[in-house]
Design a protein around this motif. Structure first.
Motif: not given
Length: 82
Positions: A13-15, A42-52
């Motif tokens: 959730e924080l990420s 800081t390396t978490y990638a969004a599931a829907w876009s894959g963007k960090t």
């Protein structure tokens, strides 16, 4: 400041909040730093876009945001727990 023990869900959730903060307009660098200090990855990638967060910073052309993220491990591989 040491990161207190948090559950996987709390850290996730924080990420997610960090990614949202990186996209916010206007950008609040203090909020970004606060979330990182709380344990956001800081390396978490969004599931829907894959963007960090670093990719978001680059797409915004935000050097100050990129510097903060890199200083906190954004160049690590996602599997390294940055």
């Amino acid at each position: 400041m040491a990161v207190e023990e948090k559950s996987y869900q709390d850290l996730k959730e924080l990420s997610k909040r960090l990614l949202k903060a990186c996209k916010a307009n206007p950008l609040d660098l203090a909020e970004v730093e606060k979330l990182i200090e709380a344990g956001a990855s800081t390396t978490y990638a969004a599931a829907w876009s894959g963007k960090t967060p670093l990719e978001v910073a680059c797409s915004r052309n935000s050097v100050p945001l990129a510097k903060i993220l890199i200083a906190h491990g954004a160049l690590k591989n996602p599997g390294e727990g940055g």
